[in-house]
Design a protein around this motif. Sequence first.
Motif, short mmCIF file in Angstrom:
data_model
loop_
_atom_site.label_atom_id
_atom_site.label_comp_id
_atom_site.label_asym_id
_atom_site.label_seq_id
_atom_site.Cartn_x
_atom_site.Cartn_y
_atom_site.Cartn_z
N ASP A 75 0.66 -1.02 0.11
CA ASP A 75 0.01 -0.08 -0.06
C ASP A 75 0.74 1.36 0.07
O ASP A 75 0.52 2.22 -0.73
CB ASP A 75 -0.82 0.00 1.26
CG ASP A 75 -2.04 -1.22 0.98
OD1 ASP A 75 -2.16 -1.60 -0.19
OD2 ASP A 75 -2.66 -1.52 2.14
N GLU A 76 1.97 1.37 0.74
CA GLU A 76 2.90 2.31 0.85
C GLU A 76 3.51 2.52 -0.76
O GLU A 76 3.52 3.92 -1.02
CB GLU A 76 3.97 2.09 1.94
CG GLU A 76 3.53 2.40 3.11
CD GLU A 76 4.77 2.06 4.19
OE1 GLU A 76 5.70 1.69 3.70
OE2 GLU A 76 4.42 2.06 5.46
N ARG A 77 4.14 1.56 -1.17
CA ARG A 77 4.68 1.83 -2.40
C ARG A 77 3.58 2.05 -3.66
O ARG A 77 3.68 2.84 -4.43
CB ARG A 77 5.10 0.17 -2.98
CG ARG A 77 5.63 0.21 -4.29
CD ARG A 77 7.22 1.23 -3.98
NE ARG A 77 7.84 1.16 -5.32
CZ ARG A 77 8.76 2.03 -5.87
NH1 ARG A 77 8.74 3.34 -5.47
NH2 ARG A 77 9.08 1.94 -7.06
N HIS A 78 2.19 1.68 -3.39
CA HIS A 78 1.21 1.92 -4.50
C HIS A 78 1.05 3.49 -4.24
O HIS A 78 0.87 4.05 -5.35
CB HIS A 78 -0.06 1.00 -4.12
CG HIS A 78 -1.21 1.52 -4.97
ND1 HIS A 78 -1.34 1.10 -6.16
CD2 HIS A 78 -2.33 2.26 -4.79
CE1 HIS A 78 -2.10 1.63 -6.72
NE2 HIS A 78 -3.07 2.25 -5.87
N VAL A 79 0.78 4.11 -3.02
CA VAL A 79 0.71 5.40 -2.72
C VAL A 79 2.05 6.23 -3.32
O VAL A 79 1.76 7.13 -3.95
CB VAL A 79 0.53 5.86 -1.21
CG1 VAL A 79 0.52 7.22 -1.22
CG2 VAL A 79 -0.91 5.17 -0.87
#
Length: 105
Positions: A75-79
């Motif tokens: 999720d962090e990388r997606h953001v």
Amino acid sequence: MEDTLQRLLAAELRAEQLASEAEQAQERLIQTALADAKAENERFSGRLPELHRSFIARAEERADLTIAELRRRYDERHVQLRDQAEQREDQALEAAFQVMIDPSR
């Protein structure tokens, strides 16, 4: 002399009796130890399914934690990627328009 022989014979009989009692006590002790060991082995064997369930539960808990950590990282990388895409959106549109206006580029 006969008195001495009778005392020696009595001492020998008493020694044999003591040895026999010691052997019997030793055998009882061995049998008790074997019974205790067998009981402990059966108790441990009876606990194996419980130990297995406990091990599986801990493994599943660790797997759940690992999955949650991987999802958090995803999720962090997606953001981060979404933010980068939004920051470069204008540049990408401008480059696309330039290619459409002047295909020789």
